[in-house]
Design a protein around this motif. Structure first.
Motif, PDB file in Angstrom:
ATOM      1  N   ALA A   1       0.833  -1.208   0.000  1.00 56.23           N
ATOM      2  CA  ALA A   1       0.000   0.000   0.000  1.00 56.23           C
ATOM      3  C   ALA A   1       0.863   1.252   0.000  1.00 56.23           C
ATOM      4  N   TYR A   2       1.937   1.253   0.793  1.00 55.76           N
ATOM      5  CA  TYR A   2       2.852   2.396   0.815  1.00 55.76           C
ATOM      6  C   TYR A   2       3.477   2.611  -0.570  1.00 55.76           C
ATOM      7  N   LEU A   3       3.916   1.509  -1.188  1.00 55.34           N
ATOM      8  CA  LEU A   3       4.578   1.631  -2.491  1.00 55.34           C
ATOM      9  C   LEU A   3       3.613   1.983  -3.605  1.00 55.34           C
ATOM     10  N   GLN A   4       2.328   1.646  -3.437  1.00 55.95           N
ATOM     11  CA  GLN A   4       1.358   2.075  -4.444  1.00 55.95           C
ATOM     12  C   GLN A   4       1.369   3.593  -4.589  1.00 55.95           C
ATOM     13  N   GLN A   5       1.413   4.308  -3.472  1.00 55.48           N
ATOM     14  CA  GLN A   5       1.472   5.767  -3.580  1.00 55.48           C
ATOM     15  C   GLN A   5       2.831   6.224  -4.105  1.00 55.48           C
ATOM     16  N   LEU A   6       3.902   5.702  -3.500  1.00 54.69           N
ATOM     17  CA  LEU A   6       5.239   6.142  -3.911  1.00 54.69           C
ATOM     18  C   LEU A   6       5.448   5.943  -5.399  1.00 54.69           C
ATOM     19  N   VAL A   7       5.105   4.768  -5.902  1.00 55.42           N
ATOM     20  CA  VAL A   7       5.389   4.426  -7.293  1.00 55.42           C
ATOM     21  C   VAL A   7       4.369   5.046  -8.248  1.00 55.42           C
ATOM     22  N   MET A   8       3.085   4.833  -7.987  1.00 53.53           N
ATOM     23  CA  MET A   8       2.080   5.231  -8.983  1.00 53.53           C
ATOM     24  C   MET A   8       1.769   6.722  -8.941  1.00 53.53           C
ATOM     25  N   GLU A   9       1.886   7.383  -7.783  1.00 58.71           N
ATOM     26  CA  GLU A   9       1.708   8.831  -7.778  1.00 58.71           C
ATOM     27  C   GLU A   9       2.924   9.522  -8.391  1.00 58.71           C
ATOM     28  N   SER A  10       4.089   8.913  -8.220  1.00 58.58           N
ATOM     29  CA  SER A  10       5.300   9.509  -8.792  1.00 58.58           C
ATOM     30  C   SER A  10       5.399   9.291 -10.295  1.00 58.58           C
ATOM     31  N   LEU A  11       5.026   8.105 -10.764  1.00 54.07           N
ATOM     32  CA  LEU A  11       5.303   7.715 -12.147  1.00 54.07           C
ATOM     33  C   LEU A  11       4.058   7.575 -13.006  1.00 54.07           C
ATOM     34  N   GLY A  12       2.890   7.861 -12.444  1.00 58.81           N
ATOM     35  CA  GLY A  12       1.661   7.756 -13.229  1.00 58.81           C
ATOM     36  C   GLY A  12       1.483   8.958 -14.140  1.00 58.81           C
ATOM     37  N   LYS A  13       2.385   9.122 -15.071  1.00 65.53           N
ATOM     38  CA  LYS A  13       2.426  10.283 -15.957  1.00 65.53           C
ATOM     39  C   LYS A  13       2.453   9.801 -17.412  1.00 65.53           C
ATOM     40  N   SER A  14       1.801  10.574 -18.289  1.00 66.05           N
ATOM     41  CA  SER A  14       1.800  10.243 -19.714  1.00 66.05           C
ATOM     42  C   SER A  14       2.402  11.353 -20.560  1.00 66.05           C
ATOM     43  N   VAL A  15       2.860  12.425 -19.900  1.00 64.94           N
ATOM     44  CA  VAL A  15       3.525  13.509 -20.621  1.00 64.94           C
ATOM     45  C   VAL A  15       4.814  13.868 -19.911  1.00 64.94           C
ATOM     46  N   THR A  16       5.731  14.449 -20.657  1.00 67.33           N
ATOM     47  CA  THR A  16       7.006  14.903 -20.118  1.00 67.33           C
ATOM     48  C   THR A  16       6.833  16.277 -19.476  1.00 67.33           C
ATOM     49  N   PRO A  17       7.827  16.751 -18.733  1.00 68.04           N
ATOM     50  CA  PRO A  17       7.738  18.110 -18.185  1.00 68.04           C
ATOM     51  C   PRO A  17       7.572  19.190 -19.253  1.00 68.04           C
ATOM     52  N   ALA A  18       7.949  18.881 -20.503  1.00 66.55           N
ATOM     53  CA  ALA A  18       7.759  19.840 -21.593  1.00 66.55           C
ATOM     54  C   ALA A  18       6.356  19.775 -22.181  1.00 66.55           C
ATOM     55  N   GLY A  19       5.512  18.884 -21.645  1.00 69.71           N
ATOM     56  CA  GLY A  19       4.141  18.780 -22.117  1.00 69.71           C
ATOM     57  C   GLY A  19       3.960  17.872 -23.319  1.00 69.71           C
ATOM     58  N   GLN A  20       5.006  17.144 -23.704  1.00 68.43           N
ATOM     59  CA  GLN A  20       4.923  16.229 -24.845  1.00 68.43           C
ATOM     60  C   GLN A  20       4.537  14.830 -24.368  1.00 68.43           C
ATOM     61  N   ALA A  21       3.937  14.059 -25.238  1.00 72.02           N
ATOM     62  CA  ALA A  21       3.576  12.686 -24.897  1.00 72.02           C
ATOM     63  C   ALA A  21       4.825  11.893 -24.541  1.00 72.02           C
ATOM     64  N   ALA A  22       4.724  11.076 -23.496  1.00 66.88           N
ATOM     65  CA  ALA A  22       5.875  10.293 -23.067  1.00 66.88           C
ATOM     66  C   ALA A  22       6.348   9.350 -24.172  1.00 66.88           C
ATOM     67  N   GLY A  23       5.434   8.845 -24.967  1.00 70.86           N
ATOM     68  CA  GLY A  23       5.808   8.020 -26.107  1.00 70.86           C
ATOM     69  C   GLY A  23       6.043   6.565 -25.784  1.00 70.86           C
ATOM     70  N   VAL A  24       6.073   6.207 -24.497  1.00 72.95           N
ATOM     71  CA  VAL A  24       6.205   4.809 -24.073  1.00 72.95           C
ATOM     72  C   VAL A  24       5.284   4.598 -22.876  1.00 72.95           C
TER      73      VAL A  24
END
Length: 509
Positions: free
Chosen positions: A325-348
């Motif tokens: 449960a702890y790692l669900q937040q650490l991992v998925m809140e941190s990495l649940g992203k589909s765009v880069t900081p520049a606003g572009q699609a992550a592409g993978v």
């Protein structure tokens, strides 16, 4: 070249080459593999030899780490560069436990952390000298999951001075059950909220304040001292939070006040020291012998090269039951992203869905799907070599099950009856702690923090913001008057129908 192009271009040929080769074949063809793909950092041992990967594929992953400048990225993190790009701030949780950062920003963060640590120790001593026996920690997300995990995992190291309870859910039944049996005359509460504006924490905080009969035994951890004071918490009982520490990375800070009360300040300091040992390793070890980087590379390989969409965490120690449960937040809140900081699609594809549970209980639950289901689920198995109890036969059975499951998942079993055939070839990593101590737990949690950061660099996303949680909170605030019955102005037709049904049920219609 983008992160996506690097990933797809460098890993796909190796994935194709290995598609018809089984893990058992890789191990049989390489007698040194089991030892070479293992690594020890202090009290923590890791073995990657049952990942579906060979030395050439690992070399390609290490070249990817070099192309993404992972060692330089770790130096930027420790030195206080603004790695949280979208919020234009550093992410200096490492400064809460290590003095490895260079430059003024890192040194200032380390000084602030030391001052807060001293203040927290004083409050622990003050409470120990009082007649308080029970502590209720009120928080949600990172203000709850980290302290709750550590207090539960280290229950055998508890000082015994305080019983620490955790209240998180805005559901009033949580407050009702938490407070049942406690004596308000011998209880203190800690309200943990960076902004001191978190709805769930403030609602539960009001329940605690009324139940305690005022704010005399209220403490707070917040960046907003005026709001905490307005709520009724005296300024001298407010410990700091900072915008350079995200909630899910904050248990090392004053957010760990409840941990220190549960296990004592000396053991809290051991927790920090264990994390600091992993920090030094992550910053200084070369990628090919760097445990967080190797862990991150294995996750990226499974996600992007093998196309596996989930990841299980399976601790074979009941004290670590809250780790998934702890790692669900650490991992998925941190990495649940589909765009880069520049606003572009992550592409993978980025973060896998993380889930899990404690062994051996889980073997009698979802392991059927792990062994014979149509989807392959990579897993981290976590064991503890030396227990803190005298039941040797129980521990032998626990460890034998841990070892057996990793072997069975990798090797499988053929049978004349297809229903009794195990396909095998299912990857896992084995992590072993010498014992479950504050130091080893600190090292384990820091390993996952640094692996998450390495994954974010490899995928080209920001591990330190969480904009995805904001929309639902905003809509909930807009709907609150309608739920209270103060208005019928709701634009969404489905929500409008649901509110009508709620109102009908309330009135007994």
């Amino acid at each position: 070249m983008t992160a996506a192009q690097r990933l797809t271009g460098s890993l796909a040929p190796h994935a194709q080459r290995l598609s018809s080769i089984r893990i058992a074949e890789l191990i049989a063809a390489d007698p040194a593999r089991a030892g070479d793909l293992s690594l020890r950092v202090g009290p923590l041992y890791a073995n990657f030899s049952r990942q579906r990967i060979d030395r050439d594929a690992l070399d390609a992953l290490l070249q990817l780490a070099d192309a993404c400048a992972l060692p330089q990225a770790f130096r930027a993190l420790f030195d206080g560069e603004r790695v949280n790009v979208s919020e234009d701030r550093p992410a200096l949780h490492v400064a809460l436990r290590s003095a490895l950062g260079a430059g003024e920003v890192a040194r200032d963060a380390q000084a602030q952390a030391a001052q807060a640590h001293a203040r927290m120790a004083k409050l622990v001593d003050d409470l120990a000298a009082s007649d308080v026996t029970d502590i209720v920690n009120v928080g949600i997300g990172g203000s709850d999951l980290g302290p709750r995990l550590v207090a539960d995992a280290l229950k055998d190291a508890h000082s015994g001075r305080f019983r620490v309870h955790f209240l998180t859910n805005v559901d009033g039944s949580d407050a009702q059950h938490t407070l049942r049996g406690l004596d308000p005359a011998r209880t203190a509460a800690i309200l943990v909220s960076k902004s001191f504006g978190t709805q769930e924490t403030l609602l539960n905080g009001r329940i605690l304040k009324d139940w305690l009969g005022g704010g005399e035994r209220l403490y707070a951890v917040s960046a907003n001292v005026p709001k905490a004071e307005a709520f009724g918490v005296a300024a001298e009982r407010v410990l700091p939070m900072w915008d350079w520490v995200g909630g899910r990375y904050s248990l090392w800070s004053a957010v760990g006040f409840a941990i220190a009360l549960a296990i004592g300040m000396p053991r809290f300091e051991e927790l920090l020291a264990g994390a600091a040992e992993m920090d030094a390793h992550a910053l200084q070890a070369p990628p090919e012998r760097n445990l967080p980087i190797l862990h991150a590379l294995s996750v990226v390989w499974n996600r992007n090269a093998l196309g596996l969409s989930t990841h299980a965490v399976l601790p074979y120690d009941e004290r670590l039951a809250l780790l998934p449960a702890y790692l669900q937040q650490l991992v998925m809140e941190s990495l649940g992203k589909s765009v880069t900081p520049a606003g572009q699609a992550a592409g993978v594809d980025t973060v896998p869905v993380l889930w899990g549970g404690a062994g051996t209980n889980s073997q009698h639950s979802f392991f059927q799907a792990l062994h014979q289901g149509t989807q392959t689920v990579p897993a981290d198995f976590i064991g503890v070599v030396n227990p803190d109890h005298a039941y040797a036969e129980n521990h032998a059975a626990l460890l034998s099950n841990l070892l057996a499951q990793t072997e069975a998942l990798a090797n499988g079993h053929s049978d004349g009856d297809p229903q009794k055939t195990y396909p095998g070839n299912r990857p896992s990593t084995l992590l072993l702690l010498d014992a479950l101590t504050p130091a080893s737990l600190g090292a384990l949690i820091a390993l996952y923090e640094h692996s998450v950061y390495a994954q974010s660099v490899l995928w080209g996303v920001n591990a330190f913001d969480q904009w995805g949680v904001e929309l639902g909170k905003r809509i909930a605030g807009e709907l609150l008057p309608a739920v209270r019955g103060e208005t019928t102005e709701v634009s969404d037709p489905v929500t409008r129908e649901l509110l009508t049904e709620i109102s009908r049920r309330r009135s007994g219609g």
